[in-house]
Design an enzyme around this catalytic site. Sequence first.
Site, PDB file in Angstrom:
ATOM      1  N   CYS A  98     -29.877   2.720 -20.244  1.00  0.00           N
ATOM      2  CA  CYS A  98     -30.041   1.354 -20.699  1.00  0.00           C
ATOM      3  C   CYS A  98     -30.172   1.402 -22.226  1.00  0.00           C
ATOM      4  O   CYS A  98     -30.311   2.478 -22.800  1.00  0.00           O
ATOM      5  CB  CYS A  98     -31.302   0.760 -20.071  1.00  0.00           C
ATOM      6  N   CYS A 157     -22.327   4.549 -24.269  1.00  0.00           N
ATOM      7  CA  CYS A 157     -22.579   5.820 -23.598  1.00  0.00           C
ATOM      8  C   CYS A 157     -21.576   6.860 -24.088  1.00  0.00           C
ATOM      9  O   CYS A 157     -20.376   6.576 -24.179  1.00  0.00           O
ATOM     10  CB  CYS A 157     -22.437   5.647 -22.087  1.00  0.00           C
ATOM     11  N   CYS A 209     -26.959  -1.991 -18.391  1.00  0.00           N
ATOM     12  CA  CYS A 209     -26.659  -3.067 -19.330  1.00  0.00           C
ATOM     13  C   CYS A 209     -25.333  -2.737 -20.007  1.00  0.00           C
ATOM     14  O   CYS A 209     -24.927  -1.579 -20.070  1.00  0.00           O
ATOM     15  CB  CYS A 209     -27.772  -3.235 -20.357  1.00  0.00           C
TER      16      CYS A 209
END
Length: 137
Positions: free
Chosen positions: A12, A91, A84
């Site tokens: 997240c 990422c 999210c």
Amino acid sequence: MFKTAQQLYFLCTENSCRSQMAEGFAKQLLPADWTIQSAGVEVHGLNPKAVQVMAEVGIDISAQQSTLIDPDYLQHCDLVVTLCGDARDRCPVTPPSVKKLHWPLPDPAQATGDEAAQLVVFRQVRDEIKTRIQQLV
């Protein structure tokens, strides 16, 4: 979906609410041979309301810590779950062998209103996370 030992990462943005709750549920609900962690693209500390609503269902996450994504751990995961859009978009790249899931859940830390109204949102997100984790096995 998965049955054998897995390495799982919940990601997240801030690693303060959703990913922390997911880690707590996963450690309780998934097989004991799974390795489970959570992290964020930023570190903002553990949200006290997340701790509170998890304690309401008998899970103590108060000792968990907000941490940054560990690239080595990430590269060796079997499954990465982003909670999210920001974490999904930011990422780091993973090998093709890493399965990715995206659970676009609202950020309970952004809930408005008085404390009771905010806790309603935290509980809704908590319950949705539990349901999704139960569906992993």
